[in-house]
Write a protein that holds these residues in place. Structure first.
Motif, PDB file in Angstrom:
ATOM      1  N   UNK A 371       0.877  -1.077   0.063  1.00 28.77           N
ATOM      2  CA  UNK A 371       0.006  -0.031   0.030  1.00 28.77           C
ATOM      3  C   UNK A 371       0.863   1.285   0.055  1.00 28.77           C
ATOM      4  N   UNK A 372       1.801   1.294  -0.827  1.00 28.26           N
ATOM      5  CA  UNK A 372       3.028   2.399  -1.007  1.00 28.26           C
ATOM      6  C   UNK A 372       2.710   2.998  -2.164  1.00 28.26           C
ATOM      7  N   UNK A 373       3.302   4.112  -2.343  1.00 27.98           N
ATOM      8  CA  UNK A 373       3.207   4.820  -3.438  1.00 27.98           C
ATOM      9  C   UNK A 373       4.601   4.703  -4.381  1.00 27.98           C
ATOM     10  N   UNK A 374       4.788   3.439  -5.034  1.00 27.57           N
ATOM     11  CA  UNK A 374       6.012   3.047  -5.495  1.00 27.57           C
ATOM     12  C   UNK A 374       5.534   2.611  -7.159  1.00 27.57           C
ATOM     13  N   UNK A 375       4.667   2.953  -7.771  1.00 27.09           N
ATOM     14  CA  UNK A 375       4.192   2.632  -8.837  1.00 27.09           C
ATOM     15  C   UNK A 375       5.082   3.235  -9.878  1.00 27.09           C
ATOM     16  N   UNK A 376       5.050   2.773 -11.298  1.00 23.14           N
ATOM     17  CA  UNK A 376       5.914   3.428 -12.190  1.00 23.14           C
ATOM     18  C   UNK A 376       5.482   4.810 -12.738  1.00 23.14           C
ATOM     19  N   UNK A 377       3.982   5.124 -12.467  1.00 21.42           N
ATOM     20  CA  UNK A 377       3.596   6.648 -12.579  1.00 21.42           C
ATOM     21  C   UNK A 377       3.276   7.145 -11.263  1.00 21.42           C
ATOM     22  N   UNK A 378       3.860   8.298 -10.906  1.00 22.95           N
ATOM     23  CA  UNK A 378       3.469   8.914  -9.653  1.00 22.95           C
ATOM     24  C   UNK A 378       2.192   9.222  -9.574  1.00 22.95           C
ATOM     25  N   UNK A 379       1.643   9.170  -8.730  1.00 23.12           N
ATOM     26  CA  UNK A 379       0.205   9.670  -8.275  1.00 23.12           C
ATOM     27  C   UNK A 379       0.161  11.117  -8.427  1.00 23.12           C
TER      28      UNK A 379
END
Length: 459
Positions: A371-379
Motif C-alpha cells: 500500500x505504498x506509492x511506488x508505482x511506475x507513474x507518480x500519483x
C-alpha cells in the motif's frame, strides 16, 4: 490506457541523422588533453556555426510559410500552395534523394485514400507505407536510405493518421492540394514531428504575433544549440576514453540523448516559427528522461507526439480488432517498420518494451502489497490513495530512487548502441549491437531477467 502506456514507446525519435553526421564528421577530435579554450575553438565554435548555417533555409521557409498562411487576406488554397512549394524546396535542399520517392508515395497514397472503405480498413491501412519502406530497404543504398528514413517516416505517419481518421469518421479525404501540403509542409517535413491534419489546417489565419511567440521561438532554438554542443563536444570532453567502460557507455548514451534533445527543441522552435500554438510544440521532456522515476516515464517523455500517434492510430484500433495482446504486437511491428528493417532498432525497442513491462508489473504488485506509492507513474498531487507515501515513509523515497537509478543504468546500456562510429551513416548491423552489449556482459538483460523472475515469484 494508463496501464498500457509502456507499449507505446519509440526509443529513436524521428531525428534526421544527416545533420548530426555532418557535425560529427567535421568536428571529432581527441579530447584528453584539450583545454576549455581549445574545446571552444576546435569544437564548440565550428559546431554552432555549422548548425546555424545549416538551419537557415529551414528557418526562413518556416517563417515565410507563417506569413503566407496566417495573413488575414490569404485564401485557403494559397496556404496549401505555399506549403507545397516551400516544402518541396526544403526537401530538395536537405534531402534531394527523397523527392521522387515522396512524389510517388504522395500520388499512390492519395489514390489509395479514394478506394472504398473495405479496402482501407484493418491491416490495409498500412499497404502504401509497407510498399514504400520495403522498396527503400531492398533497392536503395544503405547510406541514402538511412539519410531519408526520417522524412519518409513522417510522411507515412501522416498518411496513416488520415486513413484511420477517414475510416472512423466516414469523412471524405482532403482534396489533393490539401493532402500534398500536409505531407510536405516545411514546418514538419524535415525535423518532424507528426502533427494531425486538423492542426495543420488550423494554421490558416490562426497565428499569434507577440513577444511571447518571439521569446519562446528563440528560447527553444538556444536550448537546441546547448544540447548539440553537449552532444558533440561536452560529453566527450568530460568523460574521455580513459574512463571506465560503464562511464564510456553512459557518455555515449548521454551524447545520443542530447542529440535527440537538439532535434526535438529545434523542431519545437520551427513549429512555433511556422505558426503552431505553444501547446502543440512540446516534443520531449529532458528532465524526466535524465532523472526518471521509471522507464515508463522515459518512453512517454522521449517523443510525446510519436507516443500519441502510436497510441491513437496503432494500439487502440489494433486492440479493438485483435485484442490487447494483438494490439501490443501490432504497435511494436508498426514502430519497427516505420524505422526500417533494422536489427539494432528492433533489439533496442523490444528490450525497452520488455524492461518497461516488467518494471510496470513488479512495481504495481509491490505497491498493492505494501500500500505504498511506488508505482511506475507518480500519483497526482494531493490525490494519492496509498497509505505510505514519501511524506510519511522514508523507504518509499528509497525504493523510487532505486528504480530511478536502475532506469538510468538501462538507458546507458541501451543508448550505447547509438554511438558516433562510421556505421551511423549506413545504419548499425546486428554484429555492432551484439559486440557493444557483449562488452558490458549483457548486464542489463541479465538484470531484467532476474527482475522478471522476482516478479513471477511474487505476483
Amino acid at each position: 490506457m494508463d496501464s498500457m502506456v509502456f507499449y507505446e514507446d519509440d526509443f529513436e525519435s524521428q531525428c534526421h541523422d544527416h545533420l548530426d553526421q555532418d557535425l560529427d564528421a567535421d568536428y571529432e577530435y581527441e579530447y584528453a588533453e584539450e583545454t576549455a579554450v581549445d574545446l571552444y575553438d576546435l569544437c564548440l565554435k565550428p559546431t554552432l556555426q555549422h548548425t546555424v548555417e545549416h538551419l537557415i533555409p529551414l528557418i526562413l521557409a518556416s517563417f515565410l510559410f507563417k506569413i503566407v498562411a496566417q495573413c488575414t487576406y490569404t485564401p485557403n488554397k494559397l496556404m496549401h500552395g505555399a506549403s507545397i512549394i516551400l516544402g518541396f524546396a526544403i526537401l530538395y535542399n536537405y534531402v534531394p534523394e527523397s523527392l521522387y520517392l515522396l512524389a510517388i508515395f504522395t500520388i499512390a497514397s492519395y489514390i489509395y485514400l479514394q478506394l472504398p472503405k473495405k479496402y482501407r480498413s484493418g491491416i490495409g491501412v498500412f499497404i502504401p507505407s509497407i510498399f514504400v519502406i520495403l522498396y527503400c530497404e531492398l533497392s536503395m543504398e544503405a547510406a541514402s536510405w538511412h539519410k531519408i528514413r526520417g522524412v519518409v517516416m513522417i510522411a507515412v505517419m501522416k498518411e496513416i493518421s488520415i486513413a484511420v481518421d477517414q475510416n472512423e469518421s466516414n469523412h471524405k479525404p482532403p482534396v489533393l492540394w490539401q493532402y500534398v501540403g500536409y505531407l510536405v509542409s516545411p514546418v514538419t517535413s524535415i525535423f518532424g514531428p507528426w502533427i494531425s491534419f486538423k492542426d495543420y489546417s488550423e494554421l490558416h489565419r490562426q497565428g499569434s504575433w507577440n513577444l511571447k511567440w518571439i521569446f519562446s521561438t528563440v528560447g527553444y532554438f538556444a536550448l537546441a544549440l546547448v544540447f548539440i554542443s553537449i552532444s558533440n563536444c561536452g560529453a566527450s570532453w568530460i568523460l574521455t576514453e580513459n574512463s571506465g567502460k560503464w562511464l564510456q557507455a553512459y557518455r555515449d548514451a548521454l551524447s545520443f540523448r542530447m542529440s535527440h534533445y537538439f532535434v526535438s527543441y529545434t523542431s519545437s522552435s520551427i513549429l512555433l516559427l511556422g505558426g503552431l500554438p505553444f501547446a502543440r510544440t512540446t516534443i520531449t521532456k529532458p528532465m524526466e528522461i535524465e532523472f526518471p522515476r521509471s522507464l515508463v516515464q522515459v518512453v512517454i517523455s522521449w517523443n510525446i507526439p510519436m507516443h500519441s500517434w502510436l497510441k491513437t492510430y496503432i494500439f487502440r484500433p489494433g486492440r479493438r480488432q485483435l485484442g490487447k495482446f494483438g494490439g501490443i504486437l501490432l504497435t511494436y511491428l508498426a514502430s519497427s517498420l516505420l524505422h526500417g528493417l533494422n536489427f539494432q532498432l528492433a533489439a533496442v525497442l523490444l528490450s525497452l518494451g520488455f524492461y518497461t513491462y516488467i518494471e510496470f508489473e513488479i512495481r504495481s504488485v509491490l505497491s498493492t502489497v505494501f500500500d505504498a506509492c511506488i508505482t511506475s507513474k507518480k500519483c497526482p498531487d494531493n490525490k494519492c490513495s496509498h497509505q505510505r507515501i514519501a511524506a510519511n515513509c522514508w523507504w518509499v523515497t528509497a525504493v523510487n530512487l532505486a528504480f530511478s537509478a536502475l532506469s538510468i543504468f538501462h538507458l546507458a546500456y541501451l543508448g550505447l548502441m547509438f554511438d558516433t562510429s562510421e556505421l551511423q551513416e549506413t545504419g548499425y548491423s546486428y554484429l555492432h549491437t551484439i559486440e557493444k552489449w557483449s562488452q558490458l556482459g549483457f548486464a542489463s538483460h541479465w538484470i531484467a531477467f532476474v527482475t522478471y523472475c522476482a516478479y513471477f515469484l511474487i505476483r
